[in-house]
Enzyme design. Structure first.
Site, mmCIF file in Angstrom:
data_model
loop_
_atom_site.group_PDB
_atom_site.id
_atom_site.type_symbol
_atom_site.label_atom_id
_atom_site.label_comp_id
_atom_site.label_asym_id
_atom_site.label_seq_id
_atom_site.Cartn_x
_atom_site.Cartn_y
_atom_site.Cartn_z
ATOM 1 N N ILE A 13 0.897 -1.154 0.000
ATOM 2 C CA ILE A 13 0.000 0.000 0.000
ATOM 3 C C ILE A 13 0.933 1.200 0.000
ATOM 4 O O ILE A 13 1.479 1.591 1.042
ATOM 5 C CB ILE A 13 -0.931 0.011 1.222
ATOM 6 N N PRO A 14 1.198 1.782 -1.183
ATOM 7 C CA PRO A 14 2.341 2.686 -1.368
ATOM 8 C C PRO A 14 2.124 4.114 -0.860
ATOM 9 O O PRO A 14 2.036 5.060 -1.648
ATOM 10 C CB PRO A 14 2.548 2.656 -2.880
ATOM 11 N N CYS A 15 2.094 4.284 0.456
ATOM 12 C CA CYS A 15 1.968 5.632 0.998
ATOM 13 C C CYS A 15 3.225 6.453 0.723
ATOM 14 O O CYS A 15 3.208 7.682 0.897
ATOM 15 C CB CYS A 15 1.651 5.593 2.487
ATOM 16 N N HIS A 16 4.301 5.801 0.260
ATOM 17 C CA HIS A 16 5.508 6.566 -0.091
ATOM 18 C C HIS A 16 5.295 7.394 -1.362
ATOM 19 O O HIS A 16 6.115 8.267 -1.670
ATOM 20 C CB HIS A 16 6.706 5.621 -0.276
ATOM 21 N N ARG A 17 4.204 7.152 -2.087
ATOM 22 C CA ARG A 17 3.934 7.915 -3.307
ATOM 23 C C ARG A 17 3.111 9.182 -3.043
ATOM 24 O O ARG A 17 2.640 9.819 -3.982
ATOM 25 C CB ARG A 17 3.215 7.028 -4.328
#
Length: 307
Positions: A274-278
């Site tokens: 779940i790419p919260c780094h984006r």
């Protein structure tokens, strides 16, 4: 519902509602198509929230005066989730609140709005992954496999329930990651992973090192309806691209909920998948990442190298 409609069919007005031509002496503006879409989705949401069985998509679409395919697109563009995912998230929230507050399982079923105990138990197993009594006992007795390893970003812990990967944690200290898992699942039975699970961990590490590989693993994603809307929006961001917190809020139809979007990102316990780094600040600068801004930067640099 204050919602943006980013992916509606061609010709549909955007977030500004268009006034219809005046009829006779009536000078009042009439709702444009976008307003009617929002109203239809609002009615569908209320029905999904009220029913203890997920209504059929065709029935929801017919009530809204649309085809099933068109309604599905409009609903997802407005809410950020499919009708089925919205219903599941809402029922999950209802179940958790009822089980936490009610004195008995029977009372919890009544408070959650289920017409029969059998449907309540069916829903509990589907959305909680366990029986109501087990949930009230803090998940005691449920088994979660885990393993701790090393990757180029430091230590990594991966945990998996019977439904899928439920945690991917990054950090500097392997022991701290194990304590974090214990805090997140205080009553579960944490078991060291076997050879099969080690392959799952290897897939996660391989994805971190080479994002082009992709990550096709089932996820056990549990959160409030709002959190799931945010997390679904995050998973829709292509690798190497970023959006601001405000843009995510717009995409899920809650443009004023920028702070809540940030809190949902912070609550994410499944890093990378779940790419919260984006998600970045409005000016494009990197900001808060629970596993460290430098790890966020490294992940984005690897994804950008693929473009």
């Amino acid at each position: 519902m204050d919602a943006a409609l980013p992916d509606l069919p061609p010709g549909t007005p955007g977030t500004r509602l268009a006034a219809q031509p005046r009829v006779g002496g009536d000078r009042r503006p009439r709702p444009g198509p976008a307003a009617r879409y929002v109203e239809s989705v609002e009615r569908a949401c209320r029905r999904l929230e009220a029913d203890d069985v997920v209504p059929d998509l065709r029935g929801l679409a017919a009530q809204a005066g649309m085809s099933a395919h068109h309604f599905h697109r409009v609903f997802k563009a407005t809410v950020g989730l499919t009708p089925k995912a919205y219903a599941t998230a809402h029922r999950s929230q209802r179940l958790r609140c009822a089980l936490d507050d009610a004195g008995t399982i029977t009372e919890a079923a009544y408070r959650a709005g289920f017409g029969s105990s059998s449907r309540f138990y069916e829903a509990s197993d589907a959305v909680l992954g366990m029986r109501p009594s087990t949930w009230r006992d803090g998940g005691r007795g449920t088994e979660i496999r885990f393993a701790v390893g090393q990757c180029s970003l430091g230590a990594i812990a991966v945990a998996q329930s019977e439904r899928g990967v439920c945690a991917i944690l990054l950090g500097d200290d392997p022991d701290a990651l194990v304590r974090d898992l214990q805090d997140r699942f205080p009553h579960a039975n944490l078991v060291g992973g076997d050879a099969d699970f080690e392959r799952t961990v290897a897939q996660v590490i391989g994805f971190i090192e080479a994002p082009r590989l992709g990550l096709e693993l089932p996820l056990d994603v549990r959160g409030t309806a709002f959190q799931q809307r945010v997390w679904q929006a995050l998973r829709a961001i292509p690798p190497g691209e970023t959006l601001s917190y405000a843009q995510i809020a717009e995409r899920i139809g809650a443009p004023r909920a920028v702070r809540a979007v940030g809190q949902a990102c912070a609550a994410n316990r499944i890093a990378v998948a779940i790419p919260c780094h984006r998600v970045v600040r409005h000016d494009g600068e990197l900001s808060g990442y629970r596993w460290g801004v430098e790890r966020k930067r490294a992940l984005l640099e690897r994804e950008n190298a693929l473009r």
